[in-house]
Design a protein around this motif. Structure first.
Motif, PDB file in Angstrom:
ATOM      1  N   GLY A 314      18.872  -8.013  55.878  1.00  0.00           N
ATOM      2  CA  GLY A 314      18.702  -9.025  56.376  1.00  0.00           C
ATOM      3  C   GLY A 314      17.909 -10.417  55.660  1.00  0.00           C
ATOM      4  O   GLY A 314      17.835 -11.292  55.938  1.00  0.00           O
ATOM      5  N   SER A 315      17.743  -9.748  54.338  1.00  0.00           N
ATOM      6  CA  SER A 315      17.241 -10.706  53.312  1.00  0.00           C
ATOM      7  C   SER A 315      17.541 -10.445  51.704  1.00  0.00           C
ATOM      8  O   SER A 315      18.494  -9.885  51.741  1.00  0.00           O
ATOM      9  N   TYR A 316      16.721 -10.966  51.033  1.00  0.00           N
ATOM     10  CA  TYR A 316      16.918 -10.744  49.497  1.00  0.00           C
ATOM     11  C   TYR A 316      15.535 -10.773  48.653  1.00  0.00           C
ATOM     12  O   TYR A 316      14.610 -11.315  49.348  1.00  0.00           O
ATOM     13  N   ASN A 317      15.508 -10.568  47.668  1.00  0.00           N
ATOM     14  CA  ASN A 317      14.300 -10.748  46.969  1.00  0.00           C
ATOM     15  C   ASN A 317      14.786 -10.862  45.278  1.00  0.00           C
ATOM     16  O   ASN A 317      15.681 -10.763  44.769  1.00  0.00           O
ATOM     17  N   CYS A 318      13.637 -11.741  44.347  1.00  0.00           N
ATOM     18  CA  CYS A 318      13.979 -11.950  43.273  1.00  0.00           C
ATOM     19  C   CYS A 318      12.970 -11.326  42.457  1.00  0.00           C
ATOM     20  O   CYS A 318      11.829 -11.298  42.483  1.00  0.00           O
ATOM     21  N   TYR A 319      13.354 -10.531  41.318  1.00  0.00           N
ATOM     22  CA  TYR A 319      12.255  -9.930  40.530  1.00  0.00           C
ATOM     23  C   TYR A 319      12.583 -10.381  39.071  1.00  0.00           C
ATOM     24  O   TYR A 319      13.629 -10.700  38.450  1.00  0.00           O
ATOM     25  N   CYS A 320      11.493 -10.325  38.423  1.00  0.00           N
ATOM     26  CA  CYS A 320      11.406 -10.682  36.897  1.00  0.00           C
ATOM     27  C   CYS A 320      11.800  -9.473  36.094  1.00  0.00           C
ATOM     28  O   CYS A 320      11.124  -8.411  36.532  1.00  0.00           O
ATOM     29  N   GLY A 328       9.883 -15.003  40.262  1.00  0.00           N
ATOM     30  CA  GLY A 328      11.329 -14.801  40.149  1.00  0.00           C
ATOM     31  C   GLY A 328      12.133 -15.992  40.817  1.00  0.00           C
ATOM     32  O   GLY A 328      13.373 -15.949  40.595  1.00  0.00           O
ATOM     33  N   PHE A 329      11.491 -16.826  41.790  1.00  0.00           N
ATOM     34  CA  PHE A 329      12.151 -17.826  42.314  1.00  0.00           C
ATOM     35  C   PHE A 329      12.202 -19.029  41.966  1.00  0.00           C
ATOM     36  O   PHE A 329      10.985 -19.479  41.292  1.00  0.00           O
ATOM     37  N   GLU A 330      13.201 -19.747  42.086  1.00  0.00           N
ATOM     38  CA  GLU A 330      13.288 -21.018  41.565  1.00  0.00           C
ATOM     39  C   GLU A 330      12.187 -21.918  42.016  1.00  0.00           C
ATOM     40  O   GLU A 330      11.827 -22.883  40.995  1.00  0.00           O
ATOM     41  N   ASN A 331      11.788 -22.015  43.218  1.00  0.00           N
ATOM     42  CA  ASN A 331      10.929 -22.829  43.794  1.00  0.00           C
ATOM     43  C   ASN A 331       9.695 -22.201  43.697  1.00  0.00           C
ATOM     44  O   ASN A 331       8.586 -22.839  44.368  1.00  0.00           O
ATOM     45  N   GLY A 332       9.393 -21.085  42.849  1.00  0.00           N
ATOM     46  CA  GLY A 332       8.163 -20.369  42.818  1.00  0.00           C
ATOM     47  C   GLY A 332       7.580 -20.511  41.450  1.00  0.00           C
ATOM     48  O   GLY A 332       7.638 -21.371  40.549  1.00  0.00           O
TER      49      GLY A 332
END
Length: 434
Positions: A314-320, A328-332
């Motif tokens: 139902g979603s996703y995550n971004c990791y470095c 890892g998020f563009e707006n983070g």
């Protein structure tokens, strides 16, 4: 010209034409056909065995006598597209009123569609628009089976030069929005002067409800409106049931939403189903809603450069990755590379620091010690010890005599200023002031 075309009840109206969906998600029930010609047919609609559609409201027919096969609903209503997201597109007949040069009728037809009083289908007020064409035209749209109303357009113009391509401003072309909530309609069309005054460029009047994104007015339409076999595409909104979500969920046997959520239908009547966020597919099938791998689509762009996208249910995550830090998020906080310093450089830098610090401490110690030794040397060279001994051997002398340091003398004499030398002070009234 030809007799009226009756677009009977049915709930078979559909999305854009021609449908060329290429989704690999499950559309129909197991062992049920999911395509008719070039059109995909998702459950609750279906054709063939009665197990392939929810009930008779959703029953369609696949006419394989044509090539490609045509999807038919009701009485010869051609379906262009079916969407499980709540819309149907069909071909609907146009109304027209034509005359010859002498003003005699050369063809006339009034179009209408009919649905049952309680229908899951209503004409979409957001996707369609009522349109009339002609410079000697009056047309009336009547809606019923749900919302009952009348609306229309009336136009008179004498010169084709007054008509503007792409503009339905009431001169040669008139358009008006339609209200929400009617399932059937009738369109009548007539003229004031039988097109005698405008016959050379406009022998007919036309009126129809049409999918607004499909129609683009041209001045040439006044001479010969080129529709699709005297029909135009129309969009209908549909509900899976006329009950509210609160009512429907009470009966799980008839409740249509399968592992999905209930929402009010587009037409404001009854309810529809939609997949939960992060899922897509047919919400009316048991396993129709499938997890979306956001990392394969545009959502991946929300991960910053160098970040790793990982799909979750139902979603996703971004990791470095290793060697970076951040969310890892563009707006983070994105992914920022860690600055790594070799161990040898750290050891060398630390050692150099200690050596420098040791040198500073040694230099300060040497300077202080040398200063003290010089002071002692100067003190001894100027009779310092002997003077101390003589003062100590004479009783009372130490009370009237004192040894001063150079610092104290500088302060007392204003750094040995000439005005402080005995005999050099300023005289006032024969008195020497120091």
């Amino acid at each position: 010209m030809s007799r009226p075309l009756v677009l009977l009840p049915l709930l078979f109206i559909v999305l854009l034409w021609p449908s060329v969906a290429t989704s690999t998600l499950q559309l129909a029930k197991p062992n049920c056909p999911s395509e008719c010609g070039n059109i995909h047919v998702p459950y609750p609609f279906g054709f063939g065995s009665k197990e392939c559609y929810r009930n008779n409201d959703f029953k369609l027919t696949c006419d394989k006598s044509n090539n490609p096969a045509k999807l038919i609903g009701g009485t010869n209503i051609e379906v262009l597209h079916v969407s499980y997201q709540g819309q149907l597109h069909i071909l609907s007949a146009i109304s027209y009123d034509c005359y010859n040069k002498s003003g005699q009728s050369s063809g006339r037809m009034e179009s209408f569609t009919t649905t049952e009083d309680q229908t899951i289908l209503t004409v979409s007020d957001t996707e369609n628009i009522f349109t009339a064409l002609g410079c000697d035209t009056m047309s009336i749209l009547t809606g019923y089976n749900g919302l009952n109303f009348q609306s229309g357009c009336s136009m008179i113009c004498s010169n084709v030069s007054d008509v503007v391509n792409g503009s339905c401003n009431g001169i040669g072309c008139c358009q008006t929005s339609i209200p929400k909530g009617f399932g059937s309609f009738n369109i009548s069309v007539d003229s004031y002067q039988h097109h005698i005054q405008v016959f050379d460029f406009n022998p007919c009047s036309y009126a129809f409800i049409v999918q607004s994104s499909w129609f683009n007015f041209s001045v040439s339409d006044l001479l010969n409106f080129k529709s699709i076999g005297e029909t135009v595409p129309v969009v209908y909104d549909w509900a899976v049931d006329l009950k509210s979500c609160e009512e429907a969920v009470k009966n799980q046997t008839t409740y249509a939403c399968k592992n999905s959520k209930c929402v009010p239908s587009k037409n404001g009547l009854g309810y529809s189903c939609t997949c939960f966020e992060g899922y897509e597919g047919n919400p009316y099938l048991d396993h129709g809603c499938q997890d979306v791998d956001e990392c394969k689509f545009a959502t991946k762009k929300n991960c910053s450069k160098n970040a790793i996208c990982k799909n979750t249910l139902g979603s996703y995550n971004c990791y470095c990755p290793k060697g970076f830090y951040g969310d890892g998020f563009e707006n983070g906080t994105r992914c920022v590379e860690r600055v790594s310093i070799p161990v040898t450089k750290i050891i060398a830098g630390t050692s150099a620091g200690f050596v420098f610090l040791f040198f500073i401490i040694w230099f300060l110690y040497w300077a202080i010690t040398r200063r003290q030794k010089l002071r002692e040397k100067f003190f001894q060279e100027n009779g310092g010890i002997l003077l101390q001994q003589q003062i100590a051997s004479h009783k009372g002398v130490k009370d009237i005599a004192k040894i001063f340091s150079i610092r104290m003398l500088k302060k007392a004499t204003n750094n040995f200023h000439e005005s402080r030398i005995i005999g050099q002070g300023e005289r006032k009234d024969n008195v020497l002031t120091i």
